[in-house]
Write an enzyme that holds these catalytic residues in place. Structure first.
Site, PDB file in Angstrom:
ATOM      1  CB  SER A  14       8.540  13.521  10.027  1.00  0.00           C
ATOM      2  OG  SER A  14       8.586  12.814   8.889  1.00  0.00           O
ATOM      3  NE  ARG A  92       1.281  -5.717   9.524  1.00  0.00           N
ATOM      4  CZ  ARG A  92       1.625  -6.749   9.454  1.00  0.00           C
ATOM      5  NH1 ARG A  92       2.975  -6.807   9.773  1.00  0.00           N
ATOM      6  NH2 ARG A  92       1.022  -7.828   9.302  1.00  0.00           N
ATOM      7  CG  HIS A 110       7.832   4.149  -2.158  1.00  0.00           C
ATOM      8  ND1 HIS A 110       7.767   3.108  -1.221  1.00  0.00           N
ATOM      9  CD2 HIS A 110       8.672   3.923  -3.140  1.00  0.00           C
ATOM     10  CE1 HIS A 110       8.893   2.396  -1.769  1.00  0.00           C
ATOM     11  NE2 HIS A 110       9.555   2.921  -2.675  1.00  0.00           N
TER      12      HIS A 110
END
Ligand code: GRF
Length: 227
Positions: A14, A92, A110
């Site tokens: 998104s 990752r 984040h």
């Protein structure tokens, strides 16, 4: 200056979509040179293909060592003439070799107001801890997990009835607003190094105060205040 982006994804994409939409509507002066997912058949790859963007999968499980996976990513990004690496839900951790090649040019978003709640499940952590203001952070990626220099943040209130899904949805709305705008600031040359610290320059300061709960000056609505 038109930014040449490589977007790394692992899931729904998104945030990638918000960047694509901003480019298409001329709100962001950038070109996505390649989208790479470490997970096959994710929605983010469909979104890229539908937008006519080169979409690749490099499955990390096919590599014995993290460095080899990273080396493959690094090569692909260089081959596609990528200048800025945008992590958008990429699950990752990158090794220092990759970060050296794109020094101060790898960005991550984040879903928490860092340095609070790094790592996974940030919204759940925020609810468990009882915070009343949550949000998202865009930062430059360094060798740690969610530890690099912070460039931009957006805050949202947390309500008593929130669960991790409702809070995540509220945070993501802000992510989709913030990521394209931060990238546009970079394309305008607003990201500078000051005392070796990356900062955005030439923007008006934020004004006012963010409060949650939003307690009115002289009364508490709905309920009698305890005596
Ligand atoms: C976002 O909430 C981002 O903060 C986190 O992973 C999520 C990715 O969502 N790093 P999407 O794939 O962009 O929809």
């Amino acid at each position: 200056m038109t930014l040449r982006l490589g977007v790394l994804v692992s899931g729904s994409g998104s945030n990638l979509q918000s960047i694509i939409d901003a480019i298409h509507s001329d709100r962001l002066d950038a070109e996505i040179k390649v989208v790479i997912s470490n997970v096959p058949e994710v929605r983010a790859l469909d979104r890229a293909e539908r937008a006519g963007i080169k979409a690749l999968c490099v499955d990390h499980r096919e590599f014995d060592r993290r460095e080899e996976f990273d080396e493959r990513l690094r090569r692909l990004l260089v081959e596609h003439d990528v200048e800025w690496v945008v992590l958008a839900g990429f699950m990752r951790i990158l090794t220092s070799r990759m970060l050296e090649k794109f020094k101060n040019r790898v960005l991550n978003i984040h879903p928490a107001l860092l340095p609070a709640f790094p790592g996974t499940d940030a919204a759940r952590q925020a609810i468990e801890r009882g915070v009343t203001i949550a949000g998202c952070t865009i930062h430059i990626v360094d060798a740690g997990t969610d530890t690099g220099p912070i460039l931009a943040q957006a805050a949202v209130p947390v309500f008593p009835e929130d669960d991790s899904a409702t809070l995540t949805a509220r945070i993501q709305e802000q992510e989709h607003w913030l990521y394209p705008r931060l990238l546009q600031c970079i394309s305008e040359g607003r990201l500078r190094l000051q005392n070796e610290r990356p900062v955005l320059v030439g923007l008006p300061p934020a004004s006012g105060m963010i409060r949650s709960p939003n307690i009115p000056e002289n009364e508490v609505h709905g309920e009698e205040a305890p005596t």
